[in-house]
Scaffold this motif. Structure first.
Motif, PDB file in Angstrom:
ATOM      1  N   LEU A 270       0.830  -1.210   0.000  1.00  0.00           N
ATOM      2  CA  LEU A 270       0.000   0.000   0.000  1.00  0.00           C
ATOM      3  C   LEU A 270       0.862   1.257   0.000  1.00  0.00           C
ATOM      4  CD1 LEU A 270      -2.791  -1.014   2.560  1.00  0.00           C
ATOM      5  CD2 LEU A 270      -3.069  -0.682   0.090  1.00  0.00           C
ATOM      6  N   GLY A 271       1.917   1.229   0.812  1.00  0.00           N
ATOM      7  CA  GLY A 271       2.796   2.384   0.878  1.00  0.00           C
ATOM      8  C   GLY A 271       3.489   2.666  -0.439  1.00  0.00           C
ATOM      9  N   LEU A 272       3.768   1.608  -1.199  1.00  0.00           N
ATOM     10  CA  LEU A 272       4.451   1.779  -2.482  1.00  0.00           C
ATOM     11  C   LEU A 272       3.567   2.416  -3.545  1.00  0.00           C
ATOM     12  CD1 LEU A 272       6.410  -1.599  -2.669  1.00  0.00           C
ATOM     13  CD2 LEU A 272       7.341   0.675  -2.252  1.00  0.00           C
ATOM     14  N   GLN A 273       2.273   2.515  -3.264  1.00  0.00           N
ATOM     15  CA  GLN A 273       1.382   3.175  -4.214  1.00  0.00           C
ATOM     16  C   GLN A 273       1.516   4.697  -4.147  1.00  0.00           C
ATOM     17  OE1 GLN A 273      -0.080   0.826  -6.159  1.00  0.00           O
ATOM     18  NE2 GLN A 273       1.018  -0.501  -4.721  1.00  0.00           N
ATOM     19  N   ALA A 274       2.158   5.200  -3.093  1.00  0.00           N
ATOM     20  CA  ALA A 274       2.306   6.650  -2.940  1.00  0.00           C
ATOM     21  C   ALA A 274       3.221   7.208  -4.024  1.00  0.00           C
ATOM     22  CB  ALA A 274       2.868   6.973  -1.560  1.00  0.00           C
ATOM     23  N   SER A 275       2.966   8.425  -4.445  1.00  0.00           N
ATOM     24  CA  SER A 275       3.770   9.044  -5.499  1.00  0.00           C
ATOM     25  C   SER A 275       4.556  10.249  -4.989  1.00  0.00           C
ATOM     26  CB  SER A 275       2.862   9.480  -6.661  1.00  0.00           C
ATOM     27  OG  SER A 275       1.874  10.393  -6.193  1.00  0.00           O
ATOM     28  N   VAL A 276       4.505  10.507  -3.680  1.00  0.00           N
ATOM     29  CA  VAL A 276       5.199  11.667  -3.122  1.00  0.00           C
ATOM     30  C   VAL A 276       6.704  11.512  -3.278  1.00  0.00           C
ATOM     31  CG1 VAL A 276       5.630  12.994  -1.017  1.00  0.00           C
ATOM     32  CG2 VAL A 276       3.338  12.113  -1.491  1.00  0.00           C
ATOM     33  N   ASP A 277       7.212  10.326  -2.934  1.00  0.00           N
ATOM     34  CA  ASP A 277       8.643  10.067  -3.039  1.00  0.00           C
ATOM     35  C   ASP A 277       8.806   8.656  -3.601  1.00  0.00           C
ATOM     36  OD1 ASP A 277      11.319   9.591  -2.819  1.00  0.00           O
ATOM     37  OD2 ASP A 277      11.504  10.320  -0.768  1.00  0.00           O
ATOM     38  N   PRO A 278       9.261   8.497  -4.828  1.00  0.00           N
ATOM     39  CA  PRO A 278       9.294   7.169  -5.457  1.00  0.00           C
ATOM     40  C   PRO A 278      10.459   6.297  -5.026  1.00  0.00           C
ATOM     41  CG  PRO A 278      10.172   8.809  -6.960  1.00  0.00           C
ATOM     42  CD  PRO A 278       9.684   9.565  -5.749  1.00  0.00           C
ATOM     43  N   TRP A 279      11.357   6.789  -4.190  1.00  0.00           N
ATOM     44  CA  TRP A 279      12.557   6.036  -3.871  1.00  0.00           C
ATOM     45  C   TRP A 279      12.412   5.252  -2.571  1.00  0.00           C
ATOM     46  CZ3 TRP A 279      15.314   5.805  -7.999  1.00  0.00           C
ATOM     47  CH2 TRP A 279      15.323   6.882  -8.891  1.00  0.00           C
TER      48      TRP A 279
END
Length: 266
Positions: free
Chosen positions: A209-218
């Motif tokens: 779920l956290g990897l769906q965020a686009s704020v910081d892709p790294w």
């Protein structure tokens, strides 16, 4: 490292006929890595249990006496190259091997098992085999792991769904009681009502779920880079809490994806 499992069985004869436990989670297959940092947090209640004794006076984590994951632990992480990695508990287990030996000696067939190890192997290697209890804790890239009392296969079902199948490994020439002990230890952590796999599956799904965020892709997996050491054979070694295995696995995955190594790897 595979020999740590095979040689622990008298005559090198293993049996994988005790069925399997299966976990399916909504997340990517690469999350099932070799990570020595998460137990301090994800499995905190399990580590606390290992420090307690049951009514018979036996520590519930018979092969894990004391905490092998602590910040002051002497356990290590290893990157052998090509994505193959290890959580290396050899130093830790050797120090605490006496407790496990005592448990075996009180188990029917245990003394015969110990005697067989030393009859078949040089004493130093037999000492290690006894201490490790058949647990190399090694990851063979991309999806095979030999952990605790199991052979683990990680099967990608899709980019965001994974099946983890765990096959308990028993010793063909050991007593029924020793194999029952191995099976109970496996079930206590990895079984349907176990204390560990449920923790892991929950965290894998939260990570997805956290990897769906686009704020910081790294994703930062730099822990311990400043204290890595490289041995003569090229093995990269770090502290048990360092992300040496993650870097090794992801480095290999990236190479295969960018160099056309394996088509269809998710």
């Amino acid at each position: 490292m595979i020999d740590i499992l095979v040689d622990a069985a008298p005559g090198g004869e293993l049996t994988v006929r005790a069925g399997s436990n299966r976990t399916v989670y909504k997340g990517n297959w690469k999350q099932v890595g070799m990570d020595g940092y998460h137990p301090l947090f994800v499995h905190a209640s399990v580590l606390a249990t290992w420090e307690r004794e049951d009514k018979s006076g036996q520590n519930l984590g018979a092969t894990h006496k004391a905490n092998p994951f602590g910040f002051d632990a002497i356990s290590e992480t290893r990157d052998f190259g090509h994505g193959h990695t290890m959580l290396d508990f050899r130093k830790h287990r050797l120090i605490h091997a006496g407790h496990y030996r005592s448990l075996l000696e009180k188990t029917p067939g245990g003394s015969d098992y110990i005697e067989a190890l030393y009859a078949e192997h040089e004493s130093g290697w037999a000492d290690l085999l006894l201490a490790m209890a058949g647990d190399p804790h090694v990851g063979i890239f991309p999806n095979l792991q030999l952990i605790n009392n199991q052979i683990r296969i990680v099967n990608p079902l899709s980019v965001d769904e994974t099946e983890v199948q765990m096959f308990p490994v028993l010793f063909a020439r050991a007593s029924t009681e020793i194999n029952a002990l191995r099976l109970r230890q496996h079930e206590s952590f990895y079984g349907p009502a176990g204390s560990g796999s449920t923790d892991d599956a929950e965290i894998f799904e939260r990570v997805q779920l956290g990897l769906q965020a686009s704020v910081d892709p790294w994703i930062n997996i730099s822990r311990g880079m400043n204290r890595e050491q490289v041995e003569a054979d090229g093995t990269v070694v770090g502290h048990i809490t360092d992300e040496v295995p993650q870097r090794g696995q992801m480095r290999q995955w990236l190479a295969m994806m960018t160099d056309g190594g394996v088509a269809g790897v998710l």
